[in-house]
Design a protein around this motif. Structure first.
Motif, short mmCIF file in Angstrom:
data_model
loop_
_atom_site.label_atom_id
_atom_site.label_comp_id
_atom_site.label_asym_id
_atom_site.label_seq_id
_atom_site.Cartn_x
_atom_site.Cartn_y
_atom_site.Cartn_z
N VAL A 60 60.13 -66.91 29.29
CA VAL A 60 59.38 -65.88 28.57
C VAL A 60 60.34 -64.84 27.98
O VAL A 60 60.99 -64.09 28.72
CB VAL A 60 58.38 -65.18 29.51
N PRO A 61 60.43 -64.76 26.65
CA PRO A 61 61.27 -63.72 26.03
C PRO A 61 60.68 -62.34 26.27
O PRO A 61 59.45 -62.18 26.31
CB PRO A 61 61.22 -64.06 24.53
N THR A 62 61.55 -61.36 26.45
CA THR A 62 61.11 -59.98 26.65
C THR A 62 61.72 -59.08 25.58
O THR A 62 62.73 -59.44 24.95
CB THR A 62 61.50 -59.48 28.05
N PRO A 63 61.14 -57.92 25.33
CA PRO A 63 61.60 -57.04 24.24
C PRO A 63 63.07 -56.64 24.37
O PRO A 63 63.60 -56.47 25.46
CB PRO A 63 60.68 -55.82 24.38
N LEU A 64 63.70 -56.46 23.21
CA LEU A 64 65.09 -55.99 23.18
C LEU A 64 65.15 -54.51 23.53
O LEU A 64 66.15 -54.04 24.04
CB LEU A 64 65.69 -56.22 21.79
N GLY A 65 64.10 -53.78 23.24
CA GLY A 65 64.09 -52.36 23.51
C GLY A 65 62.70 -51.78 23.33
O GLY A 65 62.19 -51.04 24.18
N ASN A 66 62.06 -52.13 22.23
CA ASN A 66 60.71 -51.66 21.95
C ASN A 66 59.72 -52.50 22.74
O ASN A 66 59.58 -53.70 22.51
CB ASN A 66 60.43 -51.77 20.44
N LEU A 67 59.03 -51.87 23.69
CA LEU A 67 58.14 -52.61 24.59
C LEU A 67 56.97 -53.27 23.87
O LEU A 67 56.32 -54.15 24.44
CB LEU A 67 57.61 -51.68 25.68
N LYS A 68 56.72 -52.90 22.63
CA LYS A 68 55.63 -53.52 21.87
C LYS A 68 56.01 -54.92 21.37
O LYS A 68 55.14 -55.68 20.94
CB LYS A 68 55.24 -52.64 20.69
N ASP A 69 57.30 -55.23 21.42
CA ASP A 69 57.76 -56.51 20.90
C ASP A 69 57.63 -57.63 21.94
O ASP A 69 58.60 -58.32 22.27
CB ASP A 69 59.21 -56.41 20.43
N ILE A 70 56.44 -57.82 22.44
CA ILE A 70 56.17 -58.92 23.36
C ILE A 70 54.85 -59.54 22.91
O ILE A 70 53.93 -58.84 22.47
CB ILE A 70 56.10 -58.44 24.83
N THR A 71 54.76 -60.85 22.98
CA THR A 71 53.56 -61.51 22.47
C THR A 71 52.41 -61.44 23.47
O THR A 71 52.62 -61.28 24.68
CB THR A 71 53.85 -62.98 22.15
#
Length: 223
Positions: free
Chosen positions: A5-16
């Motif tokens: 599961v990929p997780t956000p680079l920094g911005n927590l909104k960047d998760i599906t």
């Protein structure tokens, strides 16, 4: 089943939405650093058992995880940021799952080199991802080899080594070779600096560099 599961680079909104659904339904979450992962999980009100899985213990606990998967547990593997397996732990576990016919499902999501490459303005139809360069052994040999590479090249680098690495690239690739450096991707102070290797080197030499770094360098052009 094992989910990557990929997780956000920094911005927590960047998760599906699908990633959140998987994290909410698995039995165990394997994570690189429980402190970092806890912030993300708490933000989305996800409460699951966390098991540390990182480069310092992956050999030691590998068989234990495989045994749990074979016993019917569903697990998700996440890292501090980005897609597991891309310059982060995952390869050993995925290989072992393949050997044991354990289903692995990889979800799409955040990966630092993709936005850095697309943002660079350099050709992205063909590219070479090198990740982190070796610190000592084989470094010069690799630079000499890459000097002839015609595809766009992508590297990860730490802020403390950025200027030194850019200086080496000037020496091996030429001062006028176009490049782009991206740092703090998706975060408040995101920066994308484009120019020649010499120009970008001089720019970062004059400032304190922070954050995760992606270097994108144009390949060698045909004579």
């Amino acid at each position: 089943m094992l989910y990557l599961v990929p997780t956000p680079l920094g911005n927590l909104k960047d998760i599906t939405l699908r990633s959140l659904e998987v994290l909410q339904t698995v039995d165990v979450i394997l994570c690189e650093d429980t402190r970092t992962s806890s912030k993300l999980l708490q933000h989305y009100q996800i409460e699951k058992p966390l098991t540390p899985y990182h480069q310092h213990n992956e050999h030691k606990i590998l068989q234990h995880i495989v045994t749990q998967l074979q016993a019917g547990k569903n697990m998700a593997l996440i890292t501090d940021a980005g897609t597991p397996g891309i310059s982060d732990p995952a390869f050993l576990l995925v290989r072992e799952c393949a050997k044991n016919d354990i289903r692995v499902e990889t979800l799409p999501g955040a990966t630092a080199f993709v936005p850095a490459l697309v943002n660079s303005g350099l050709p992205c139809n063909r590219f070479l991802f090198e990740g982190f360069l070796p610190l000592k052994k084989g470094r010069q040999t690799l630079f000499k080899k890459l000097a002839e590479e015609e595809r766009t090249m992508i590297f990860y680098e730490s802020p403390v080594r950025l200027v030194k690495t850019l200086q080496e690239m000037v020496s091996y690739f030429g001062a006028e070779r176009p490049c782009s450096v991206s740092r703090e991707l998706t975060k408040m102070f995101e920066e994308n600096k484009r120019g020649t290797l010499q120009e970008v080197h001089d720019y970062f030499s004059q400032k304190t560099v922070k954050g995760e770094i992606v270097i994108v360098v144009q390949g060698k052009l045909h004579e």
